[in-house]
Write a protein that holds these residues in place. Sequence first.
Motif, short mmCIF file in Angstrom:
data_model
loop_
_atom_site.label_atom_id
_atom_site.label_comp_id
_atom_site.label_asym_id
_atom_site.label_seq_id
_atom_site.Cartn_x
_atom_site.Cartn_y
_atom_site.Cartn_z
N ALA A 203 0.79 -1.23 0.00
CA ALA A 203 0.00 0.00 0.00
C ALA A 203 0.82 1.29 0.00
O ALA A 203 0.33 2.32 -0.47
N PRO A 204 2.07 1.31 0.51
CA PRO A 204 2.82 2.57 0.52
C PRO A 204 2.95 3.25 -0.84
O PRO A 204 3.07 4.48 -0.90
N LYS A 205 2.92 2.50 -1.93
CA LYS A 205 3.02 3.13 -3.25
C LYS A 205 1.84 4.06 -3.49
O LYS A 205 1.99 5.08 -4.18
N LEU A 206 0.68 3.74 -2.93
CA LEU A 206 -0.49 4.59 -3.11
C LEU A 206 -0.31 5.92 -2.38
O LEU A 206 -0.69 6.97 -2.89
N THR A 207 0.26 5.85 -1.18
CA THR A 207 0.54 7.08 -0.43
C THR A 207 1.57 7.93 -1.16
O THR A 207 1.42 9.16 -1.27
N ALA A 208 2.62 7.28 -1.67
CA ALA A 208 3.66 8.02 -2.40
C ALA A 208 3.09 8.69 -3.64
O ALA A 208 3.43 9.83 -3.96
N ALA A 209 2.20 7.99 -4.35
CA ALA A 209 1.58 8.57 -5.54
C ALA A 209 0.69 9.75 -5.18
O ALA A 209 0.69 10.78 -5.87
N ARG A 210 -0.05 9.62 -4.08
CA ARG A 210 -0.92 10.72 -3.63
C ARG A 210 -0.09 11.95 -3.32
O ARG A 210 -0.42 13.07 -3.73
N GLU A 211 1.00 11.76 -2.59
CA GLU A 211 1.86 12.89 -2.20
C GLU A 211 2.48 13.57 -3.43
O GLU A 211 2.64 14.80 -3.44
N ALA A 212 2.82 12.77 -4.45
CA ALA A 212 3.48 13.31 -5.64
C ALA A 212 2.50 13.80 -6.69
O ALA A 212 2.93 14.31 -7.73
N GLY A 213 1.20 13.63 -6.45
CA GLY A 213 0.21 14.03 -7.44
C GLY A 213 0.21 13.15 -8.67
O GLY A 213 -0.18 13.58 -9.76
N VAL A 214 0.61 11.89 -8.50
CA VAL A 214 0.68 10.94 -9.62
C VAL A 214 -0.65 10.20 -9.74
O VAL A 214 -1.13 9.62 -8.76
N PRO A 215 -1.28 10.18 -10.92
CA PRO A 215 -2.52 9.43 -11.10
C PRO A 215 -2.27 7.93 -10.98
O PRO A 215 -1.18 7.44 -11.31
N VAL A 216 -3.28 7.22 -10.52
CA VAL A 216 -3.17 5.78 -10.31
C VAL A 216 -4.29 5.07 -11.07
O VAL A 216 -5.47 5.39 -10.90
N VAL A 217 -3.91 4.11 -11.90
CA VAL A 217 -4.88 3.24 -12.56
C VAL A 217 -5.03 2.00 -11.69
O VAL A 217 -4.07 1.27 -11.46
N VAL A 218 -6.23 1.78 -11.17
CA VAL A 218 -6.50 0.68 -10.25
C VAL A 218 -7.37 -0.36 -10.96
O VAL A 218 -8.50 -0.07 -11.36
N VAL A 219 -6.82 -1.55 -11.12
CA VAL A 219 -7.56 -2.64 -11.76
C VAL A 219 -8.45 -3.30 -10.71
O VAL A 219 -7.97 -3.77 -9.67
N ARG A 220 -9.76 -3.30 -10.96
CA ARG A 220 -10.72 -3.86 -10.02
C ARG A 220 -10.54 -5.38 -9.89
O ARG A 220 -10.10 -6.06 -10.82
N ARG A 221 -10.93 -5.89 -8.75
CA ARG A 221 -10.87 -7.33 -8.51
C ARG A 221 -11.86 -8.07 -9.40
O ARG A 221 -12.96 -7.56 -9.67
N PRO A 222 -11.51 -9.28 -9.83
CA PRO A 222 -12.46 -10.07 -10.61
C PRO A 222 -13.60 -10.57 -9.74
O PRO A 222 -13.52 -10.56 -8.50
N ARG A 223 -14.65 -11.01 -10.37
CA ARG A 223 -15.80 -11.56 -9.67
C ARG A 223 -15.39 -12.80 -8.87
O ARG A 223 -14.59 -13.62 -9.32
N ALA A 224 -15.94 -12.93 -7.67
CA ALA A 224 -15.65 -14.07 -6.80
C ALA A 224 -16.89 -14.95 -6.69
O ALA A 224 -18.01 -14.50 -6.96
N PRO A 225 -16.72 -16.22 -6.34
CA PRO A 225 -17.88 -17.11 -6.19
C PRO A 225 -18.87 -16.57 -5.16
O PRO A 225 -18.46 -16.05 -4.12
N GLU A 226 -20.15 -16.71 -5.44
CA GLU A 226 -21.18 -16.25 -4.52
C GLU A 226 -21.50 -17.34 -3.50
O GLU A 226 -21.34 -18.53 -3.76
N GLY A 227 -21.96 -16.90 -2.35
CA GLY A 227 -22.42 -17.84 -1.33
C GLY A 227 -21.33 -18.45 -0.47
O GLY A 227 -21.61 -19.31 0.37
N VAL A 228 -20.07 -18.01 -0.66
CA VAL A 228 -18.96 -18.53 0.15
C VAL A 228 -18.71 -17.58 1.31
O VAL A 228 -18.51 -16.38 1.08
N PRO A 229 -18.72 -18.06 2.57
CA PRO A 229 -18.43 -17.16 3.69
C PRO A 229 -17.03 -16.60 3.58
O PRO A 229 -16.11 -17.27 3.09
N VAL A 230 -16.84 -15.36 4.06
CA VAL A 230 -15.57 -14.67 3.90
C VAL A 230 -15.06 -14.20 5.25
O VAL A 230 -15.81 -13.63 6.06
N ALA A 231 -13.79 -14.43 5.51
CA ALA A 231 -13.07 -13.84 6.65
C ALA A 231 -12.08 -12.83 6.10
O ALA A 231 -11.48 -13.06 5.05
N THR A 232 -11.92 -11.72 6.79
CA THR A 232 -11.04 -10.66 6.29
C THR A 232 -9.67 -10.65 6.95
O THR A 232 -8.82 -9.83 6.59
#
Length: 255
Positions: A203-232
């Motif tokens: 994650a530090p690269k995101l902070t560094a980009a914010r501080e430097a005014g650098v735009p960030v292209v963020v690729v969204r996560r792909p779809r995950a299976p439905e109905g599976v319990p999730v722990a974070t």
Amino acid sequence: MHVLILGGTTEARQLAGLLHGTPGLELTSSLAGRVASPRLPPGEVRVGGFGGAEGMAAWLREQAVDVLIDATHPFAGTISFNAASAAATAHVPLLALRRPGWVPAEGDDWHEAGALEEAARLLPDLGRRVFLTTGRMGLAAFAHLDDLWFLVRSVDAPKPPYPARMEVLLDRGPFILDGERELLRRHRIDVLVTKDSGGAATAPKLTAAREAGVPVVVVRRPRAPEGVPVATDPESAARWIAGRSTWGAPVQGAP
């Protein structure tokens, strides 16, 4: 009780550390084998694929697996659907261990993309010197961008096709903020490309980009299976496993 962790992530190793040594618990971690020198978790480790959902279901039965944990990378994609199918076929409880995705903060200039190909289409309008942190897989999506220069960071050396104007930085996280700031400055980076992997290690690269005014292209996560319990987090996953224990001993990491 036999627990199989589909791993390769920091969270998978942490969960294995919490479970390892619990009396009466057999632990196996499975790695895809895409990294030449992976960081190995404690306990038994197998490397390589299962042969699709059917092969995984057969392995679950043959090895008498009682609990399946999908702690693979959020962008692993196919393996998560195979795990859901295999668990249903073999009648094995399944839990997904998924780190939360990143959330933009004030001052961020984020541009979302649904896939690497869409990220490549966005780049020419955002910058000319690209810090590409999506790993060595998928560089073909950027290979046609001859007018751009790329700093590619990956654990292992990439194989073609890849961009013609490219410098490779072999490294693995966790990364520190000062180091990310220096990379952006030294290479005169004016756009960053990342997958929404989540977690603190990269994650530090995101902070560094914010501080430097650098735009960030963020690729969204792909779809995950439905109905599976999730722990974070690994601790929650360990408690979930403890709730399904039948051997009478507490899980080490989940009192």
